[in-house]
Design an enzyme around this catalytic site. Structure first.
Site, mmCIF file in Angstrom:
data_model
loop_
_atom_site.group_PDB
_atom_site.id
_atom_site.type_symbol
_atom_site.label_atom_id
_atom_site.label_comp_id
_atom_site.label_asym_id
_atom_site.label_seq_id
_atom_site.Cartn_x
_atom_site.Cartn_y
_atom_site.Cartn_z
ATOM 1 N N HIS A 1 75.982 137.564 92.965
ATOM 2 C CA HIS A 1 74.526 137.432 93.035
ATOM 3 C C HIS A 1 74.094 135.981 93.214
ATOM 4 C CE1 HIS A 1 74.753 136.903 88.505
ATOM 5 N NE2 HIS A 1 73.767 136.070 88.755
ATOM 6 N N ASP B 1 81.275 141.110 90.176
ATOM 7 C CA ASP B 1 80.231 140.156 90.564
ATOM 8 C C ASP B 1 80.817 138.779 90.855
ATOM 9 O OD1 ASP B 1 77.873 138.838 90.979
ATOM 10 O OD2 ASP B 1 76.934 139.417 89.094
ATOM 11 N N SER C 1 75.069 132.065 85.069
ATOM 12 C CA SER C 1 75.682 132.954 86.052
ATOM 13 C C SER C 1 76.731 132.186 86.848
ATOM 14 C CB SER C 1 74.621 133.502 87.009
ATOM 15 O OG SER C 1 73.759 134.391 86.349
#
Length: 761
Positions: free
Chosen positions: A89, A225, A663
């Site tokens: 992402h 991810d 992240s």
């Protein structure tokens, strides 16, 4: 009797101070202060490194493998050729930018099988931290204490510029100076930013976004991810603009990867750039979040997501255009829902009020404390009462509803251009500035309209403006909107037609034609544009009635927060306080462990490919579709050397304190080896930006075993694994012959694995 009361109060405050001690799991700590604040705790929890192994300016250390990826994520270097790992992402925008209907890398994935296939990404950067420095005295040393907050900020800003210039003048380095503890301390980060970052690999969305919005912020999780990039440098190994002649960057340190597996209680360290937390807010601020701000933003984004989803399902082109936008809107939307619920479940407002009662009692004990801190809590009450009287709500609706309409947010740059032309187009400098602005808009327009659907935006326009008109007080309604609603045949869809039809800002063709006119003609056209007129009307309300009040109260609250936190640190002398996150490099540490989201449910600490397949088989939800190749690998159990005890681990959770910006952060074990890639938090723990709950807050990470399995067995990109320093459970478990033995490849790692004692085994 008085002595007894004082003794009882002292015991109460002492107990509250002990109960307020941050668990080792809680906190986002400054790397340069680990030796004095955290090293002992970290080693007790299983870390075999020293603080200097993590952060050092004298030798290579973990910090030299960690980068700020772009402006909002973290990444880590995993090979001596600049291979960079981050979340799917985080790289989503770059993957999307290279995707077309014919070459849909979002759907199908992308893998460069050689370096000449790696794709450049203009504007993408990777920033290393060279060193940190406490510059508090340099920033605050000459500032008297009797200045207003605005005057103080002017002096601080001037000092920051001076210190930054002195630290970087004549070098290729940058300098970031940020306030900590509401401006009582300042730290400088010297940075090195690389500008040639190329896309190397990304799994298909069905792996990289498996679970999609259904599983976002949730546990158990099975999302692969990750995406892979490479840092390129000039011939001197220093940052350089993109050039086909650039070479892969040789890092000071890259992280070795352990595939030995994890177990409950294992030490975990997360290194990254957490974005923003507000752990020391007063009760009134938390109440505002729970009762006003989060509900309003959730309501608006629920409508936006509903409309975008309908459009994306109906048209594959719009699905690609709006994929990244939808993900961005959805991410915060779901986070706010979890945050609001979590704060209510924690009874956060009541807990804050209890601490404030203790603070008030402590303040009342001494005259000096009364004069310094006595006004803090009453002034918080006054300020937040004013904000609750439609100021906060209108501000949120302006930002989320008005500027949630793409046409209006896009129009702001053109309104700025019209105002720039209006100020003057006479001198050579003015003409040059205007032409530079026009050229910048011309260059940016193709990329903007590539991902824009006028029909979609019109539907969002009609729905969000209707919400604004209904929910916001009459005194804060923009004049243009009020006048439009007076028409006898008014409808929201009809109003959208009247704005979008004649606007020059709704297509690339119109914008290009507009910007090729003379400056005065551009100004005339823009000031007559209905989109510009509506935006001006919104801006008048916001910048006249809302923002001045909001800024004034925010300025006052910043000073009050500074005093309040200063007082708390004085009151709780034995507590280790960590500064709120502010997008600077931080360490958080904890341990692998499950949790109980409710009294009757217990979640384990890991997930497997078997669980992923079960999800895919039990429902027709599109978020759970998986590639045929992944299912084949599962059926044949073709896991290579990446399985543990016959199963393929996918994700795990730990008690590290993380937030947005983490992240892509590396999750590192006690030996300095990469074991996971942080990508999310559990929904029950999203309130940790405001209040940490050790029983429920967990960070969610991708297991490196699954990540390498996808690269090697699924994608057939084993050449990338060969670049990495992979430590297999057994010394002879290397999948194919290497140019040099694992032991030799491990020599450049600054951490040597200690020989285990029988007790440790």
């Amino acid at each position: 009797m008085t002595n007894c009361k004082q003794l009882a109060l002292a015991l109460l405050l002492g107990l509250s101070s002990l109960s307020a001690w941050a668990r080792p799991d809680e906190g986002m700590w400054l790397p340069m202060l680990l030796k004095q604040l955290n090293e002992s705790d970290m080693q007790k929890k299983g870390m075999r490194l020293s603080a200097e192994d993590i952060y050092s300016i004298n030798k290579s250390s973990l910090k030299d493998a960690v980068v700020q990826f772009g402006s909002g994520c973290t990444g880590e270097v995993i090979s001596n050729q600049g291979l960079l790992l981050t979340n799917h992402h985080c790289g989503y925008g770059q993957i999307q930018s290279h995707s077309t209907v014919e070459n849909d890398y979002l759907t199908n994935g992308f893998w460069a099988m050689s370096k000449d296939q790696e794709k450049p990404n203009p504007g993408l950067t990777a920033t290393f931290i060279v060193r940190m420095e406490d510059v508090t005295k340099l920033i605050l040393g000459d500032i008297p204490g009797n200045l207003t907050e605005a005057e103080r900020e002017q002096r601080v800003t001037a000092n920051i510029k001076k210190v930054q210039y002195g630290a970087t003048n004549g070098t290729h380095y940058g300098a970031i100076i940020r306030p900590f503890f509401y401006g009582t301390e300042y730290y400088m980060y010297i940075t090195e930013t690389f500008r040639d970052i190329r896309l190397v690999g990304a799994p298909p969305e069905s792996i990289g976004k498996f679970g999609g919005d259904t599983d976002n912020w949730m546990w158990p999780r099975h999302t692969g991810d990750f995406s892979i990039f490479r840092i390129y440098a000039g011939p001197d190994n220093k940052p350089a603009d993109y050039s086909p002649n650039n070479k892969p960057y040789t890092p000071k340190h890259h992280l070795p990867i352990s595939l030995a597996g994890i177990k409950p209680g294992d030490f975990t360290l997360v290194f990254g750039f957490p974005g923003r937390t507000t752990e020391y807010l007063p009760s009134q601020a938390v109440s505002e979040i729970v009762d006003i701000s989060d509900p309003a933003k959730i309501k608006i984004r629920t409508m936006r997501l509903h409309l975008l989803e309908q459009e994306m399902l109906a048209d594959p082109k719009i699905r690609i255009q709006y994929a990244a936008k939808y993900a961005s809107v959805s991410n915060s939307h779901k986070k706010w829902i979890g945050e609001m619920r979590g704060l209510k479940k924690l009874d956060a407002v009541a807990k804050k009020k209890d601490l404030e009662k203790q603070f008030a009692q402590w303040v009342s004990q001494e005259t000096g404390r009364k004069s310094t801190y006595g006004h803090v809590l009453p002034h918080f009450d006054q300020n937040y009462t004013i904000l609750a009287n439609d100021i906060t709500l209108t501000r949120d609706y302006y930002q989320e509803a008005a500027l949630g309409i793409e046409l209006l947010s896009y129009a702001q740059s053109y309104l700025d251009l019209a105002e720039l032309i209006q100020k003057g187009n006479q001198t050579e400098q003015q003409k040059a500035d205007i032409q530079a602005y026009i050229q910048a808009l011309l260059e940016a327009a193709p990329a903007y309209f590539k991902n824009y659907s006028q029909a979609t935006d019109k539907k969002v326009f009609a729905s969000l403006l209707e919400m604004y008109a209904i929910d916001i007080a009459d005194k804060y309604q923009p004049v243009a909107l009020t006048k439009a609603m007076e028409g006898k045949k008014f409808t929201w869809a009809g109003y959208a037609d009247k704005v979008y039809g004649p606007s020059n800002l709704v297509s690339l063709e119109k914008v290009t034609a507009l910007l090729k006119m003379s400056p005065n003609a551009i100004k005339t056209k823009l000031l007559a544009d209905p989109a510009i007129n509506l935006l001006q009307s919104f801006n008048t309300v916001y910048y006249t009635d809302i923002l001045p009040v909001f800024n004034q109260l925010t300025e006052q609250n910043t000073l009050l927060n500074r005093l309040y936190l200063q007082g708390l640190r004085e009151m709780q002398k034995d507590k280790k306080f960590y500064p709120d996150a502010n997008s600077t490099l931080r360490i958080s540490y904890g341990q692998v462990e499950g949790y109980k989201p409710t009294e009757d449910v217990t979640y384990d600490y890991y997930t497997t490919l078997e669980g992923l397949i079960e999800k895919a088989d039990m429902t027709e939800v599109p978020d759970y579709k998986i590639p045929k190749r992944l299912r084949e690998l599962h059926v044949t159990r073709d896991y290579g050397l990446y399985a543990l005890n016959g199963k393929m681990p996918v994700a795990f959770i730990a008690s590290n304190h993380t937030t947005g910006g983490n992240s892509g952060s590396p999750v590192i074990n006690g030996r300095g080896e990469l074991i996971g890639l942080n990508f999310d938090r559990n929904w029950e723990g999203t309130m940790s930006d405001i209040m940490y709950d050790p029983e429920r807050v967990r960070n969610i990470s991708l297991n490196m075993n699954y990540l390498l399995f996808i690269i090697d067995k699924f994608a057939g990109a084993g050449h990338l694994v060969q670049e990495m320093n992979v430590i297999y459970p057994k010394a002879d478990a290397a999948p194919v012959p290497r140019k040099e033995p694992v032991e030799a490849r491990h020599k450049d790692n600054i951490f040597k694995t200690k020989k285990k004692t029988k007790q440790e085994e």
